[in-house]
Design a protein around this motif. Structure first.
Motif, PDB file in Angstrom:
ATOM      1  N   ALA A  65       0.846  -1.196   0.000  1.00  0.00           N
ATOM      2  CA  ALA A  65       0.000   0.000   0.000  1.00  0.00           C
ATOM      3  C   ALA A  65       0.878   1.241   0.000  1.00  0.00           C
ATOM      4  O   ALA A  65       0.582   2.239  -0.690  1.00  0.00           O
ATOM      5  CB  ALA A  65      -0.917  -0.012   1.207  1.00  0.00           C
ATOM      6  N   ILE A  66       1.975   1.192   0.779  1.00  0.00           N
ATOM      7  CA  ILE A  66       2.894   2.345   0.824  1.00  0.00           C
ATOM      8  C   ILE A  66       3.545   2.512  -0.543  1.00  0.00           C
ATOM      9  O   ILE A  66       3.652   3.621  -1.065  1.00  0.00           O
ATOM     10  CB  ILE A  66       3.950   2.151   1.935  1.00  0.00           C
ATOM     11  CG1 ILE A  66       3.283   2.218   3.294  1.00  0.00           C
ATOM     12  CG2 ILE A  66       5.064   3.156   1.799  1.00  0.00           C
ATOM     13  CD1 ILE A  66       4.204   1.906   4.453  1.00  0.00           C
ATOM     14  N   ASN A  90       3.979   5.408  -5.629  1.00  0.00           N
ATOM     15  CA  ASN A  90       3.879   5.410  -7.097  1.00  0.00           C
ATOM     16  C   ASN A  90       2.810   6.395  -7.578  1.00  0.00           C
ATOM     17  O   ASN A  90       3.013   7.096  -8.566  1.00  0.00           O
ATOM     18  CB  ASN A  90       3.579   4.008  -7.614  1.00  0.00           C
ATOM     19  CG  ASN A  90       4.801   3.102  -7.538  1.00  0.00           C
ATOM     20  OD1 ASN A  90       5.930   3.594  -7.494  1.00  0.00           O
ATOM     21  ND2 ASN A  90       4.588   1.799  -7.506  1.00  0.00           N
ATOM     22  N   ARG A  91       1.634   6.381  -6.880  1.00  0.00           N
ATOM     23  CA  ARG A  91       0.575   7.329  -7.258  1.00  0.00           C
ATOM     24  C   ARG A  91       1.069   8.763  -7.058  1.00  0.00           C
ATOM     25  O   ARG A  91       0.827   9.634  -7.893  1.00  0.00           O
ATOM     26  CB  ARG A  91      -0.678   7.091  -6.407  1.00  0.00           C
ATOM     27  CG  ARG A  91      -1.590   6.036  -6.961  1.00  0.00           C
ATOM     28  CD  ARG A  91      -2.961   6.090  -6.318  1.00  0.00           C
ATOM     29  NE  ARG A  91      -2.894   6.077  -4.857  1.00  0.00           N
ATOM     30  CZ  ARG A  91      -3.053   5.000  -4.080  1.00  0.00           C
ATOM     31  NH1 ARG A  91      -3.331   3.836  -4.631  1.00  0.00           N
ATOM     32  NH2 ARG A  91      -2.973   5.086  -2.784  1.00  0.00           N
ATOM     33  N   ASN A  92       1.767   8.984  -5.956  1.00  0.00           N
ATOM     34  CA  ASN A  92       2.287  10.315  -5.660  1.00  0.00           C
ATOM     35  C   ASN A  92       3.299  10.741  -6.733  1.00  0.00           C
ATOM     36  O   ASN A  92       3.261  11.873  -7.219  1.00  0.00           O
ATOM     37  CB  ASN A  92       2.921  10.323  -4.268  1.00  0.00           C
ATOM     38  CG  ASN A  92       3.213  11.731  -3.798  1.00  0.00           C
ATOM     39  OD1 ASN A  92       2.577  12.674  -4.247  1.00  0.00           O
ATOM     40  ND2 ASN A  92       4.172  11.880  -2.910  1.00  0.00           N
ATOM     41  N   ASP A  93       4.185   9.840  -7.116  1.00  0.00           N
ATOM     42  CA  ASP A  93       5.160  10.128  -8.175  1.00  0.00           C
ATOM     43  C   ASP A  93       4.462  10.400  -9.507  1.00  0.00           C
ATOM     44  O   ASP A  93       4.848  11.302 -10.262  1.00  0.00           O
ATOM     45  CB  ASP A  93       6.150   8.966  -8.337  1.00  0.00           C
ATOM     46  CG  ASP A  93       7.199   8.918  -7.230  1.00  0.00           C
ATOM     47  OD1 ASP A  93       7.339   9.940  -6.517  1.00  0.00           O
ATOM     48  OD2 ASP A  93       7.876   7.878  -7.105  1.00  0.00           O
ATOM     49  N   ALA A  94       3.430   9.621  -9.796  1.00  0.00           N
ATOM     50  CA  ALA A  94       2.691   9.798 -11.047  1.00  0.00           C
ATOM     51  C   ALA A  94       2.007  11.166 -11.062  1.00  0.00           C
ATOM     52  O   ALA A  94       2.019  11.872 -12.084  1.00  0.00           O
ATOM     53  CB  ALA A  94       1.672   8.679 -11.220  1.00  0.00           C
ATOM     54  N   ARG A  95       1.422  11.538  -9.931  1.00  0.00           N
ATOM     55  CA  ARG A  95       0.773  12.855  -9.840  1.00  0.00           C
ATOM     56  C   ARG A  95       1.806  13.976 -10.014  1.00  0.00           C
ATOM     57  O   ARG A  95       1.550  14.974 -10.679  1.00  0.00           O
ATOM     58  CB  ARG A  95       0.065  13.006  -8.495  1.00  0.00           C
ATOM     59  CG  ARG A  95      -1.213  12.233  -8.426  1.00  0.00           C
ATOM     60  CD  ARG A  95      -1.927  12.535  -7.127  1.00  0.00           C
ATOM     61  NE  ARG A  95      -2.947  11.537  -6.905  1.00  0.00           N
ATOM     62  CZ  ARG A  95      -3.268  11.021  -5.734  1.00  0.00           C
ATOM     63  NH1 ARG A  95      -2.641  11.402  -4.644  1.00  0.00           N
ATOM     64  NH2 ARG A  95      -4.213  10.128  -5.641  1.00  0.00           N
TER      65      ARG A  95
END
Length: 115
Positions: A5-6, A11-16
């Protein structure tokens, strides 16, 4: 699970973050294109104004040159008229002198005839 989950959140944070950076780059590119277009428009307007200025100056110079030439020609005409008047006056004076000589000769003849 927690680590997954972390990792997924990272990854989501990097993608954003990458998406935000790309959006920022695209926005900056658009702003740069607008800036270049405005500068191009400004340069075009300056060139048009310079051309109009040059054309107006050329027109004014041509108009003044024409007026100056017209004045020169008028001055030449006036000078010629003055010369003609002087010549006419000289002819009139010569004619009057001849008439005076003729009258004097006639008068002298009458006086001699009486004597």
């Amino acid at each position: 699970k927690k680590e997954a989950a972390i990792g997924e959140a990272i990854n989501r944070n990097d993608a954003r973050r990458r998406a935000a950076e790309e959006a920022l780059k695209a926005h900056l590119g658009i702003n740069e294109a607008k800036k270049q277009q405005e500068e191009s428009n400004r340069n075009y307007n300056i060139a048009v104004a310079q051309y109009a200025k040059d054309q107006n100056e050329a027109d004014a110079r041509a108009r003044v040159a024409g007026e100056l030439e017209e004045a020169r020609q008028m001055q030449a005409v006036v000078e010629e008229q003055a010369k003609q008047e002087v010549i006419k006056a000289r002819v009139d004076v010569a004619r009057q002198e001849e008439e005076a000589k003729r009258l004097k000769t006639e008068y002298d003849g009458k006086i001699r005839a009486k004597a």
